[in-house]
Design a protein around this motif. Structure first.
Motif, short mmCIF file in Angstrom:
data_model
loop_
_atom_site.label_atom_id
_atom_site.label_comp_id
_atom_site.label_asym_id
_atom_site.label_seq_id
_atom_site.Cartn_x
_atom_site.Cartn_y
_atom_site.Cartn_z
N ALA A 18 34.34 24.04 -25.77
CA ALA A 18 34.17 22.60 -25.57
C ALA A 18 35.39 21.83 -26.04
N SER A 19 35.44 20.57 -25.61
CA SER A 19 36.52 19.69 -26.02
C SER A 19 35.93 18.35 -26.45
N ASP A 20 36.79 17.46 -26.91
CA ASP A 20 36.30 16.14 -27.29
C ASP A 20 35.82 15.36 -26.08
N ASP A 21 36.23 15.75 -24.88
CA ASP A 21 35.69 15.13 -23.66
C ASP A 21 34.21 15.46 -23.47
N LYS A 32 42.83 10.77 -28.87
CA LYS A 32 42.39 9.59 -29.62
C LYS A 32 41.42 8.73 -28.83
N LYS A 33 41.70 8.52 -27.55
CA LYS A 33 40.85 7.64 -26.75
C LYS A 33 39.44 8.23 -26.61
N SER A 34 39.34 9.54 -26.32
CA SER A 34 38.03 10.18 -26.17
C SER A 34 37.24 10.13 -27.47
N ILE A 35 37.89 10.45 -28.57
CA ILE A 35 37.20 10.45 -29.86
C ILE A 35 36.75 9.03 -30.22
N TYR A 36 37.65 8.07 -30.06
CA TYR A 36 37.30 6.69 -30.38
C TYR A 36 36.10 6.23 -29.55
N GLY A 87 41.80 12.11 -41.01
CA GLY A 87 41.06 10.95 -41.50
C GLY A 87 40.61 9.98 -40.42
N MET A 88 41.17 10.05 -39.22
CA MET A 88 40.81 9.12 -38.16
C MET A 88 39.32 9.21 -37.82
N VAL A 89 38.80 10.41 -37.65
CA VAL A 89 37.39 10.59 -37.31
C VAL A 89 36.50 10.04 -38.43
N LEU A 90 36.89 10.28 -39.66
CA LEU A 90 36.10 9.78 -40.79
C LEU A 90 36.06 8.25 -40.81
N GLN A 91 37.17 7.62 -40.50
CA GLN A 91 37.20 6.16 -40.43
C GLN A 91 36.30 5.65 -39.30
N LEU A 92 36.32 6.34 -38.16
CA LEU A 92 35.45 5.95 -37.05
C LEU A 92 33.98 6.08 -37.42
N ILE A 93 33.65 7.16 -38.12
CA ILE A 93 32.27 7.36 -38.56
C ILE A 93 31.84 6.20 -39.47
N ASN A 94 32.69 5.86 -40.44
CA ASN A 94 32.37 4.74 -41.33
C ASN A 94 32.18 3.45 -40.57
N GLN A 95 32.96 3.25 -39.55
CA GLN A 95 32.91 2.01 -38.79
C GLN A 95 31.72 1.92 -37.84
N PHE A 96 31.38 3.04 -37.18
CA PHE A 96 30.40 2.97 -36.09
C PHE A 96 29.09 3.73 -36.32
N CYS A 97 29.00 4.55 -37.34
CA CYS A 97 27.82 5.40 -37.54
C CYS A 97 27.18 5.12 -38.91
#
Length: 191
Positions: A93-96, A123-127, A149-159
């Protein structure tokens, strides 16, 4: 006359009640739901499309060798009709794939995505994926998925419900990022 009565009483697998088939199907693996039972007959095929059977999907076991992950992900998302709450992606699998699930199954609470280290995160797919995963409570990933750390920041922001993290092959830098970006995490497994 007796022969005719015996023929009338004869039961066939295809004539099993739908509720009975659903109970049986709930005990099957995802692989059996795709490559086994629905190939028996048209009535079994129809029951295999019941969305409730596709809430918890395990594609990690038995699918890595012979099916392209994006087609497999598209298939299970279509079968679930948006009902997936937990998914274990195949190693291919991929982030897509994660983005596809996030877009069409907004109630996902858990995922397991062990991207190979040679796959780069887009970045775009993960975001986009994490902006849709508002119900996400936990994930099981490899170190490189969270290491920058990018994914962790996104989790804090959106989850807001996120509380469980399992990380494989973790480095000390990643532990630092997790401690920095996720101080409120409840369950943290290091493998």
């Amino acid at each position: 006359m007796e022969k005719r009565r015996k023929m009338q009483k004869k039961k066939y697998w295809k004539d099993l009640d739908t509720d009975v088939l659903l109970i049986i199907y709930q005990k099957l693996s995802t692989k059996d739901l795709i490559l086994g039972a629905p190939l028996c007959c048209s009535s079994w095929y129809t029951v295999s499309k019941e969305p409730s059977l596709w809430r918890e999907v395990d594609l990690l076991n038995g699918f890595n060798e012979f099916i392209k992950s994006n087609k497999l992900t598209e298939f299970v998302v279509a079968r679930s009709q948006g009902c997936i709450t937990s998914i274990k992606f195949p190693l291919t699998a991929s982030d897509d794939d994660l983005l596809l699930v996030a877009q069409r199954c907004p109630g996902v609470k858990y995922f397991n995505l062990r991207l190979r280290s040679d796959k780069l995160l887009k970045k775009k797919s993960i975001y986009l994926a994490f902006t849709k995963l508002k119900e996400l409570e936990g994930m099981d990933v490899g170190d490189h998925f969270v290491s920058n750390g990018m994914v962790l920041q996104l989790i804090n922001q959106f989850c807001p419900k996120f509380s469980k993290l399992k990380v494989y092959d973790i480095s000390w830098d990643t532990v630092y990022h997790i401690a920095t970006f996720m101080p409120k995490i409840n369950v943290f497994d290091l493998i």
